[in-house]
Design an enzyme around this catalytic site. Structure first.
Site, mmCIF file in Angstrom:
data_model
loop_
_atom_site.group_PDB
_atom_site.id
_atom_site.type_symbol
_atom_site.label_atom_id
_atom_site.label_comp_id
_atom_site.label_asym_id
_atom_site.label_seq_id
_atom_site.Cartn_x
_atom_site.Cartn_y
_atom_site.Cartn_z
ATOM 1 N N ASP A 132 26.638 -22.693 -14.608
ATOM 2 C CA ASP A 132 28.074 -22.423 -14.471
ATOM 3 C C ASP A 132 28.671 -22.722 -13.106
ATOM 4 O O ASP A 132 29.659 -23.442 -12.995
ATOM 5 C CB ASP A 132 28.356 -20.957 -14.812
ATOM 6 C CG ASP A 132 28.049 -20.630 -16.261
ATOM 7 O OD1 ASP A 132 27.549 -21.514 -16.982
ATOM 8 O OD2 ASP A 132 28.301 -19.494 -16.673
ATOM 9 N N SER A 186 31.453 -13.457 -18.930
ATOM 10 C CA SER A 186 30.782 -14.698 -19.266
ATOM 11 C C SER A 186 31.648 -15.507 -20.221
ATOM 12 O O SER A 186 32.433 -14.960 -20.993
ATOM 13 C CB SER A 186 29.442 -14.373 -19.943
ATOM 14 O OG SER A 186 28.942 -15.499 -20.623
#
Length: 555
Positions: free
Chosen positions: A121, A469
């Site tokens: 990420d 998330s």
């Protein structure tokens, strides 16, 4: 001006050339442009484990195009493995360190251009932030998505494992079934398979123009991935020879295209945070108002996990991000004249792209969308004067009013959820997890997935100054600003307070009188920092509001 000629030309640079010759270069190599090939490869995460081998293909592309490649690495944190414990505080901070380390390597060695490979990420925005900051010709390359795990005919991602833990704790799943999901969900190298943060940012890299078209969706271990990386090396040399820099690509209209893709795909709310950060590096003025303006005119057309049914590999099979972009462009929803890493425009890149097939079920037409407006919503109100975010993909509710159940750190909230102490109608408040307070804005997937796994996903809400998330689903509001650590209104919430969330009117409010809040504020004391030295303490001392990307600025 950054230029490798500063390092290798002239009598005084003989020692520098000697150092390069120790690494196998010759005078012919040193006479060429020198291009940094950055990658975030390591054995911390399946998202990035294969990047060193891909970097070799990028170097080959650079060499074949007539320049000299120089490989270097940077860090990458595994969000999935750091999740749910103290390690997650390092995740967002790693974005800044990745950007800083790439900047320092390029400045120190005066590389003329950069090819940047990233997987997990924060390595994606961190790499792109460095490119914008340095403003040398740059091409971003995604490492690729993981393949879905297949169990009993169902496609699995790592989020299914997190939710299975919640189902097991609630007595709805056997330990054997949990183990089967654990053993199946992640079968290969690559980033988490749904339209979670990595795949969201990879899609954005195409839309914003820093990556080659078609580079976001092929899986990590697909043979096409090596070809994409090779072509990115070639493209970087072409950009250098053409004099095209990130500042030519990262225009305000390019950011509007990125916001459009974020909403059309039902992407991660982290995309908002990272686009704000990237805009700051590119000296583009971008704020929450721009996100809402674009969201309201962008249809949500992609049925992607976690809010939908499909993974990135499924989207790849029907044409990937170029297919989505072509459909949006045809309906007047993208700026087609934005310059890209190909040296051509968005319209140039998509001119030969086919149309959406009516036989597939993954992408809807913009005039017949899943939702008429995008899913990356901004909220304001008495609980979040500077703003907050919520992803509404897959969420049926638009309103929620409930009583606060307050936790001052994620672990206590997760423990409460695991014990079954969260009830229908609760608004779970997790605070002191913001950019400064955590520090690092921890993601709350362990807790949100536990609630979903218990069947509470449609019956509770969550509010936090931390993050979620990209795999989170449910009525979950994050990035609340100002954060609790600096005395934002979320610091004044008490158990039993009524919190109302109205997505249709962009509101999040604490239903407590001003007089009561003033009394509480007079008693509030700022907490002591969780860290007083090291990287986390440095970040906490320099980090700004989530509403501005939670980036660090010099003191």
């Amino acid at each position: 001006m950054i230029s490798s000629r500063n390092v290798v030309e002239g009598v005084s640079r003989a020692p520098h050339r000697a150092m390069y010759k120790a690494m196998g270069l010759n005078d012919e190599d040193l006479a060429k442009h020198m291009i940094g090939v950055s990658h975030a490869g390591n054995e911390a995460t399946p998202c990035n484990i294969h990047l060193p081998s891909l970097a070799k293909e990028a170097k080959r592309g650079v060499s074949d195009a007539g320049a000299t490649p120089r490989e270097f690495g940077t860090i990458a944190v595994s969000d999935g493995i750091a999740m749910g414990h103290e390690g997650m505080k390092s995740s967002l901070i790693s974005r800044e360190i990745i950007a800083d380390s790439i900047e320092l390597m390029v400045r120190a060695h005066q590389y003329d251009a950069v090819v940047g490979l990233a997987g997990c990420d924060k390595s994606l925005p961190g790499t792109m932030m460095a490119m914008a900051r340095l403003n040398v010709p740059s091409v971003f390359v995604y490492g690729g998505t993981i393949m879905p795990g297949i169990l009993d005919g169902r496609e699995l991602t790592v989020v299914d494992v997190y939710e299975a833990v919640g189902a097991y704790n609630a007595g709805n799943l056997s330990l054997e079934s949990l183990k089967n999901i654990e053993d199946t969900a992640c079968p290969s190298a690559g980033s988490c398979g749904g339209m979670f943060t990595a795949n969201t940012m990879a899609s954005i890299s195409e839309a914003i123009g820093l990556a080659l078209p078609g580079s976001a969706s092929p899986p990590a271990e697909d043979p096409r991935r090596e070809k994409i990386v090779y072509e990115s090396g070639v493209a970087c040399v072409k950009l250098l020879n053409s004099g095209i820099r990130p500042s030519d690509i990262l225009t305000f209209e390019a950011f509007e295209n990125a916001i459009t893709i974020l909403n059309a795909l039902g992407g991660s709310t982290n995309g908002i945070l990272h686009l704000l950060a990237l805009a700051g590096e590119a000296n583009i003025k971008l704020d929450y108002g721009d996100f809402e303006r674009i969201r309201k005119k962008t249809p949500h057309i992609a049925d992607m996990k976690p809010g939908g049914n499909y993974v990135m590999n499924s989207l790849d099979k029907i044409g990937g991000i170029p297919l989505v972009m072509k459909s949006l462009l045809n309906h007047g929803l993208l700026h087609g004249d934005c310059l890209t890493a190909t040296t051509g425009t968005i319209s140039d890149n998509l001119k030969d792209m086919g149309s959406v097939s009516p036989q597939q079920k993954i992408i809807r037409m913009p005039n017949a969308p899943l939702h008429p407006q995008g899913t990356a919503n901004i909220l304001w109100g008495s609980l979040a004067p500077e703003g907050a975010v919520i992803k509404t993909a897959g969420v049926q509710m638009t309103n929620f009013t409930g009583k606060a159940k307050v936790f001052d750190r994620e672990e206590t909230a997760f423990e409460s959820a695991s014990k079954g102490d969260i009830s229908e109608g609760d608004v779970v408040v997790i605070r002191y997890e913001g950019p400064k307070g955590g520090p690092g804005m921890r993601e709350m997937l362990s807790t949100t997935a536990a609630l979903v796994g218990q069947g509470l996903g449609k019956h509770v809400a969550m509010v936090t100054d931390g993050r979620f998330s990209g795999g989170t689903r449910g009525f979950m509001v994050g990035h609340v600003a100002p954060e609790a650590f600096v005395g934002g209104p979320i610091s004044l919430v008490e158990d039993g307070d009524v919190i109302s969330i109205d997505v249709s009117h962009n509101r999040i409010d604490l239903e407590v009188s001003n007089e009561t809040l003033q009394n509480r504020r007079s008693l509030w004391q700022p907490p002591k920092p969780n860290y007083t030295h090291g990287a986390l303490a440095k970040y906490a001392s320099m980090a700004g509001s989530a509403s501005r990307g939670a980036v660090t600025r010099p003191l």
